[in-house]
Design a protein around this motif. Structure first.
Motif, PDB file in Angstrom:
ATOM      1  N   THR A 131       0.840  -1.190   0.000  1.00 39.44           N
ATOM      2  CA  THR A 131       0.000   0.000   0.000  1.00 39.44           C
ATOM      3  C   THR A 131       0.877   1.242   0.000  1.00 39.44           C
ATOM      4  O   THR A 131       1.911   1.274   0.648  1.00 39.44           O
ATOM      5  CB  THR A 131      -0.889   0.023   1.272  1.00 39.44           C
ATOM      6  OG1 THR A 131      -1.726  -1.128   1.273  1.00 39.44           O
ATOM      7  CG2 THR A 131      -1.746   1.275   1.348  1.00 39.44           C
ATOM      8  N   VAL A 132       0.459   2.251  -0.742  1.00 42.29           N
ATOM      9  CA  VAL A 132       1.026   3.578  -0.552  1.00 42.29           C
ATOM     10  C   VAL A 132      -0.025   4.323   0.266  1.00 42.29           C
ATOM     11  O   VAL A 132      -1.198   4.369  -0.096  1.00 42.29           O
ATOM     12  CB  VAL A 132       1.374   4.301  -1.878  1.00 42.29           C
ATOM     13  CG1 VAL A 132       0.166   4.545  -2.748  1.00 42.29           C
ATOM     14  CG2 VAL A 132       2.088   5.605  -1.614  1.00 42.29           C
ATOM     15  N   PHE A 133       0.403   4.806   1.427  1.00 45.16           N
ATOM     16  CA  PHE A 133      -0.523   5.498   2.318  1.00 45.16           C
ATOM     17  C   PHE A 133      -0.290   6.992   2.192  1.00 45.16           C
ATOM     18  O   PHE A 133       0.842   7.459   2.301  1.00 45.16           O
ATOM     19  CB  PHE A 133      -0.330   5.051   3.776  1.00 45.16           C
ATOM     20  CG  PHE A 133      -1.443   5.517   4.669  1.00 45.16           C
ATOM     21  CD1 PHE A 133      -2.620   4.789   4.761  1.00 45.16           C
ATOM     22  CD2 PHE A 133      -1.329   6.696   5.386  1.00 45.16           C
ATOM     23  CE1 PHE A 133      -3.673   5.232   5.568  1.00 45.16           C
ATOM     24  CE2 PHE A 133      -2.363   7.141   6.194  1.00 45.16           C
ATOM     25  CZ  PHE A 133      -3.537   6.413   6.285  1.00 45.16           C
ATOM     26  N   ILE A 134      -1.371   7.721   1.953  1.00 46.25           N
ATOM     27  CA  ILE A 134      -1.312   9.174   1.840  1.00 46.25           C
ATOM     28  C   ILE A 134      -1.488   9.747   3.237  1.00 46.25           C
ATOM     29  O   ILE A 134      -2.600   9.795   3.769  1.00 46.25           O
ATOM     30  CB  ILE A 134      -2.402   9.725   0.894  1.00 46.25           C
ATOM     31  CG1 ILE A 134      -2.318   9.068  -0.484  1.00 46.25           C
ATOM     32  CG2 ILE A 134      -2.310  11.251   0.810  1.00 46.25           C
ATOM     33  CD1 ILE A 134      -3.505   9.376  -1.396  1.00 46.25           C
ATOM     34  N   TYR A 135      -0.373  10.154   3.848  1.00 45.96           N
ATOM     35  CA  TYR A 135      -0.457  10.766   5.169  1.00 45.96           C
ATOM     36  C   TYR A 135      -0.944  12.200   5.085  1.00 45.96           C
ATOM     37  O   TYR A 135      -1.604  12.688   5.998  1.00 45.96           O
ATOM     38  CB  TYR A 135       0.901  10.725   5.886  1.00 45.96           C
ATOM     39  CG  TYR A 135       1.105   9.464   6.668  1.00 45.96           C
ATOM     40  CD1 TYR A 135       0.525   9.302   7.931  1.00 45.96           C
ATOM     41  CD2 TYR A 135       1.860   8.418   6.165  1.00 45.96           C
ATOM     42  CE1 TYR A 135       0.694   8.149   8.660  1.00 45.96           C
ATOM     43  CE2 TYR A 135       2.039   7.252   6.891  1.00 45.96           C
ATOM     44  CZ  TYR A 135       1.452   7.122   8.132  1.00 45.96           C
ATOM     45  OH  TYR A 135       1.621   5.973   8.849  1.00 45.96           O
ATOM     46  N   ASP A 136      -0.589  12.875   4.017  1.00 43.48           N
ATOM     47  CA  ASP A 136      -1.014  14.261   3.882  1.00 43.48           C
ATOM     48  C   ASP A 136      -1.137  14.605   2.407  1.00 43.48           C
ATOM     49  O   ASP A 136      -0.253  14.295   1.611  1.00 43.48           O
ATOM     50  CB  ASP A 136      -0.009  15.216   4.547  1.00 43.48           C
ATOM     51  CG  ASP A 136      -0.498  16.656   4.601  1.00 43.48           C
ATOM     52  OD1 ASP A 136      -1.702  16.879   4.814  1.00 43.48           O
ATOM     53  OD2 ASP A 136       0.332  17.563   4.429  1.00 43.48           O
ATOM     54  N   LEU A 137      -2.251  15.212   2.060  1.00 41.38           N
ATOM     55  CA  LEU A 137      -2.461  15.795   0.732  1.00 41.38           C
ATOM     56  C   LEU A 137      -3.129  17.130   1.017  1.00 41.38           C
ATOM     57  O   LEU A 137      -4.283  17.177   1.421  1.00 41.38           O
ATOM     58  CB  LEU A 137      -3.347  14.909  -0.139  1.00 41.38           C
ATOM     59  CG  LEU A 137      -3.441  15.290  -1.612  1.00 41.38           C
ATOM     60  CD1 LEU A 137      -3.932  14.120  -2.434  1.00 41.38           C
ATOM     61  CD2 LEU A 137      -4.250  16.522  -1.877  1.00 41.38           C
ATOM     62  N   GLU A 138      -2.362  18.186   0.889  1.00 35.87           N
ATOM     63  CA  GLU A 138      -2.841  19.516   1.260  1.00 35.87           C
ATOM     64  C   GLU A 138      -2.736  20.463   0.075  1.00 35.87           C
ATOM     65  O   GLU A 138      -1.660  20.627  -0.498  1.00 35.87           O
ATOM     66  CB  GLU A 138      -2.020  20.065   2.433  1.00 35.87           C
ATOM     67  CG  GLU A 138      -2.398  21.454   2.866  1.00 35.87           C
ATOM     68  CD  GLU A 138      -3.755  21.522   3.551  1.00 35.87           C
ATOM     69  OE1 GLU A 138      -4.357  22.615   3.524  1.00 35.87           O
ATOM     70  OE2 GLU A 138      -4.211  20.515   4.102  1.00 35.87           O
ATOM     71  N   ILE A 139      -3.860  21.052  -0.303  1.00 37.05           N
ATOM     72  CA  ILE A 139      -3.872  22.108  -1.318  1.00 37.05           C
ATOM     73  C   ILE A 139      -3.984  23.425  -0.554  1.00 37.05           C
ATOM     74  O   ILE A 139      -4.855  23.580   0.312  1.00 37.05           O
ATOM     75  CB  ILE A 139      -5.071  21.967  -2.279  1.00 37.05           C
ATOM     76  CG1 ILE A 139      -5.139  20.558  -2.904  1.00 37.05           C
ATOM     77  CG2 ILE A 139      -5.024  23.061  -3.347  1.00 37.05           C
ATOM     78  CD1 ILE A 139      -3.979  20.187  -3.771  1.00 37.05           C
ATOM     79  N   LYS A 140      -3.095  24.359  -0.855  1.00 37.33           N
ATOM     80  CA  LYS A 140      -3.166  25.666  -0.191  1.00 37.33           C
ATOM     81  C   LYS A 140      -4.530  26.308  -0.469  1.00 37.33           C
ATOM     82  O   LYS A 140      -5.073  26.182  -1.567  1.00 37.33           O
ATOM     83  CB  LYS A 140      -2.040  26.573  -0.685  1.00 37.33           C
ATOM     84  CG  LYS A 140      -0.659  26.098  -0.246  1.00 37.33           C
ATOM     85  CD  LYS A 140       0.403  27.059  -0.736  1.00 37.33           C
ATOM     86  CE  LYS A 140       1.774  26.666  -0.241  1.00 37.33           C
ATOM     87  NZ  LYS A 140       2.788  27.651  -0.643  1.00 37.33           N
ATOM     88  N   ALA A 141      -5.059  26.985   0.533  1.00 42.16           N
ATOM     89  CA  ALA A 141      -6.423  27.525   0.477  1.00 42.16           C
ATOM     90  C   ALA A 141      -6.705  28.320  -0.795  1.00 42.16           C
ATOM     91  O   ALA A 141      -7.755  28.160  -1.418  1.00 42.16           O
ATOM     92  CB  ALA A 141      -6.703  28.382   1.715  1.00 42.16           C
ATOM     93  N   GLU A 142      -5.764  29.147  -1.203  1.00 42.54           N
ATOM     94  CA  GLU A 142      -5.997  29.998  -2.379  1.00 42.54           C
ATOM     95  C   GLU A 142      -5.983  29.226  -3.701  1.00 42.54           C
ATOM     96  O   GLU A 142      -6.335  29.771  -4.747  1.00 42.54           O
ATOM     97  CB  GLU A 142      -4.982  31.147  -2.410  1.00 42.54           C
ATOM     98  CG  GLU A 142      -3.538  30.721  -2.605  1.00 42.54           C
ATOM     99  CD  GLU A 142      -2.788  30.417  -1.311  1.00 42.54           C
ATOM    100  OE1 GLU A 142      -1.555  30.465  -1.347  1.00 42.54           O
ATOM    101  OE2 GLU A 142      -3.425  30.125  -0.276  1.00 42.54           O
TER     102      GLU A 142
END
Length: 162
Positions: A88-99
């Motif tokens: 498995t590849v686990f996505i610990y964080d996927l964050e798009i900047k608010a803007e």
């Protein structure tokens, strides 16, 4: 040209500090943690997962960069997890900047993560999403992710206990 670029050590240093604050806030908002001590708890969790920081084995960090944009629009932390029965590849964080949200960047990133998984002979992509994050849940469902477990909590009102 890839949308995901390997994260530099300099960028990682500021990213991880922001991630700790965000992780603490999400756990408090979800009701899992009390606000008091949440930052130190988040820091301990991240340090446990990343004992060597950006150089921790089987962890990959990316900046999302759009060719037309000169700035980073988001960040990703992936962990490769292998067992005797699956990979498995686990996505610990996927964050798009608010803007930069609502422009299709998360969808594009998820497709590139699928490509990354395929090149590493991974059969599953996993992630965690807080129950209050409806937008993320809808996106993941739209992209073919399925719920495999649910954590539940019952809050006890101490004032009514005697």
């Amino acid at each position: 040209m890839s949308f995901l670029m390997s994260m530099s050590k300099a960028f990682f240093a500021s990213y991880i500090e922001e991630l700790i604050v965000q992780y603490a806030r999400e756990n408090v908002e979800s009701g899992r943690w009390q606000k008091t001590g949440s930052l130190s708890r988040a820091r301990r969790d991240i340090e446990r997962l990343l004992p060597r920081g950006i150089d921790t084995d089987n962890n990959h960090f990316f900046e999302m960069r759009v060719p037309e944009e000169s700035e980073t629009v988001g960040m990703i932390w992936l962990s490769l997890e292998n067992s005797s029965t699956t990979s498995t590849v686990f996505i610990y964080d996927l964050e798009i900047k608010a803007e930069h949200r609502r422009k299709g960047y998360a969808k594009l990133a998820l497709k590139e993560i699928e490509d990354f998984a395929a090149t590493h002979n991974i059969v599953n992509i996993g992630l965690h999403v807080f129950s209050h994050n409806d937008a993320a849940q809808k996106l993941y469902a739209k992209m073919g992710y399925e719920t495999v477990s649910v954590n539940m909590v019952k809050r006890i009102d101490q004032a009514t206990m005697s």
